[in-house]
Design a protein around this motif. Structure first.
Motif, PDB file in Angstrom:
ATOM      1  N   ASP A  29       0.863  -1.177   0.000  1.00 60.97           N
ATOM      2  CA  ASP A  29       0.000   0.000   0.000  1.00 60.97           C
ATOM      3  C   ASP A  29       0.898   1.224   0.000  1.00 60.97           C
ATOM      4  O   ASP A  29       1.703   1.404   0.921  1.00 60.97           O
ATOM      5  N   GLN A  30       0.774   2.040  -1.033  1.00 59.70           N
ATOM      6  CA  GLN A  30       1.682   3.161  -1.238  1.00 59.70           C
ATOM      7  C   GLN A  30       3.118   2.615  -1.232  1.00 59.70           C
ATOM      8  O   GLN A  30       3.417   1.680  -1.946  1.00 59.70           O
ATOM      9  N   VAL A 154      -6.606   5.547  13.739  1.00 64.35           N
ATOM     10  CA  VAL A 154      -7.830   6.059  13.119  1.00 64.35           C
ATOM     11  C   VAL A 154      -8.870   6.226  14.217  1.00 64.35           C
ATOM     12  O   VAL A 154      -9.062   5.318  15.036  1.00 64.35           O
ATOM     13  N   LYS A 158     -11.293   9.132  11.005  1.00 61.66           N
ATOM     14  CA  LYS A 158     -10.328  10.201  10.742  1.00 61.66           C
ATOM     15  C   LYS A 158      -8.944   9.793  11.233  1.00 61.66           C
ATOM     16  O   LYS A 158      -8.815   9.163  12.286  1.00 61.66           O
ATOM     17  N   LEU A 159      -7.921  10.171  10.477  1.00 62.00           N
ATOM     18  CA  LEU A 159      -6.559   9.883  10.896  1.00 62.00           C
ATOM     19  C   LEU A 159      -6.199  10.721  12.117  1.00 62.00           C
ATOM     20  O   LEU A 159      -6.730  11.815  12.329  1.00 62.00           O
ATOM     21  N   ALA A 165       1.911  13.533   6.500  1.00 64.05           N
ATOM     22  CA  ALA A 165       2.098  12.744   5.283  1.00 64.05           C
ATOM     23  C   ALA A 165       3.548  12.731   4.822  1.00 64.05           C
ATOM     24  O   ALA A 165       3.968  11.805   4.117  1.00 64.05           O
ATOM     25  N   TYR A 196       1.438   8.068   9.263  1.00 66.62           N
ATOM     26  CA  TYR A 196       0.388   8.506   8.345  1.00 66.62           C
ATOM     27  C   TYR A 196       0.019   7.391   7.369  1.00 66.62           C
ATOM     28  O   TYR A 196      -1.167   7.104   7.153  1.00 66.62           O
ATOM     29  N   ASP A 197       1.025   6.754   6.789  1.00 64.35           N
ATOM     30  CA  ASP A 197       0.762   5.694   5.816  1.00 64.35           C
ATOM     31  C   ASP A 197       0.152   4.460   6.483  1.00 64.35           C
ATOM     32  O   ASP A 197      -0.717   3.796   5.907  1.00 64.35           O
ATOM     33  N   THR A 200      -3.464   5.233   7.171  1.00 61.74           N
ATOM     34  CA  THR A 200      -4.220   5.246   5.916  1.00 61.74           C
ATOM     35  C   THR A 200      -4.532   3.833   5.447  1.00 61.74           C
ATOM     36  O   THR A 200      -5.625   3.559   4.929  1.00 61.74           O
ATOM     37  N   ARG A 203      -7.549   2.589   7.428  1.00 67.76           N
ATOM     38  CA  ARG A 203      -8.811   3.247   7.090  1.00 67.76           C
ATOM     39  C   ARG A 203      -9.258   2.959   5.659  1.00 67.76           C
ATOM     40  O   ARG A 203     -10.407   2.543   5.426  1.00 67.76           O
ATOM     41  N   ASP A 204      -8.362   3.160   4.693  1.00 68.43           N
ATOM     42  CA  ASP A 204      -8.765   3.139   3.290  1.00 68.43           C
ATOM     43  C   ASP A 204      -8.670   1.764   2.647  1.00 68.43           C
ATOM     44  O   ASP A 204      -9.461   1.443   1.759  1.00 68.43           O
TER      45      ASP A 204
END
Length: 247
Positions: A29-30, A154, A158-159, A165, A196-197, A200, A203-204
């Motif tokens: 992821d990323q 999270v 929300k983060l 980031a 942050y990653d 994310t 959450r995502d």
């Protein structure tokens, strides 16, 4: 070997083991690479552990696996479950089978644990939840098992507001989240990642409206169907996934 014992135990045990197998996968992821495991509490038993019945701190996966085996339970997955002191006692709230080992910590302080808001992962009547610490305090819930750690990754979709980031703080990290179906996602990074990653991802990618960071460089995992058994550092609290072995 445990899975041979499962085979000898019969089809019921094999069916349960097969349901749990395949729950872990390596995902990208990323820029991050992670081992992500998903378990439904209605299919497996999710617990928190610190010490054996004689009060000896487990300190690692092998003593816990042997204890569960003595209780006719098979350890499928485990990972470190929150920050701890040099004597391996929990930094924050810890409940073991409704017994309060350490009370809730609500004040500020130094380090990731006190990067507020922090939170609590809990099991109550076979259901999992991640709650922000003050929300947990106000709820009056009495969990069967609970561990407090921080920061929250999270919070209600929300983060964490302190995550950046473009942060240059990259660490191995592990955490836990619960999705809308009540499934528990347990994740450990395979490469250093930023908060942050990591948040994310929960959450995502994994669909967790609430997720909790457990720890950093000491992060370790036991994954039976991957033959993974980390022995990197002595551990404090441990989060486990197990199943009974039919008589």
């Amino acid at each position: 070997m445990p899975f041979l014992a499962l085979f000898l135990a019969g089809p019921a045990a094999l069916s349960a083991a097969q349901a749990a197998e395949g729950s872990c996968a390596d995902i990208q992821d990323q820029a991050g690479l992670y081992t992500a495991c998903r378990f439904d509490p209605s299919d497996v038993d999710i617990r928190l552990h610190l010490a054996d019945p004689e009060g000896r701190i487990y300190g690692g996966f092998d003593p816990l696996r042997r204890q569960l085996w003595a209780e006719r339970r098979l350890l499928l997955f485990a990972m470190n479950a929150g920050m701890y002191h040099d004597d391996r006692s929990p930094v924050g709230l810890f409940l073991d089978n409704q017994r309060v080992v350490k009370p809730l910590i609500t004040g500020g302080g130094w380090g990731n644990f006190h990067l507020l808001p922090n939170g609590v992962f809990l099991m109550k009547d076979g259901r999992a939840e991640v709650m922000e610490t003050l929300a947990y305090q106000k709820s009056g819930v009495t969990p069967d098992f609970a561990t407090q750690s921080g920061p929250m990754l999270v919070i209600d979709g929300k983060l964490h507001p302190r995550f950046l980031a473009d942060s240059d703080s990259l660490k191995i990290r592990n955490g836990v989240g619960v999705d809308a179906q009540g499934r528990v996602h347990m994740v450990i990074s395979k490469v250093p990642v930023r908060f942050y990653d990591f948040a994310t991802l929960f959450r995502d990618r994994l669909g967790c409206r609430n997720a909790l960071y457990l720890d950093g460089s000491i992060s370790s995992a036991f994954i039976a169907d991957q033959n993974r058994d980390d022995r990197l550092f002595p551990m404090g609290p441990i989060l486990s996934v197990s199943m009974p072995i039919p008589q």
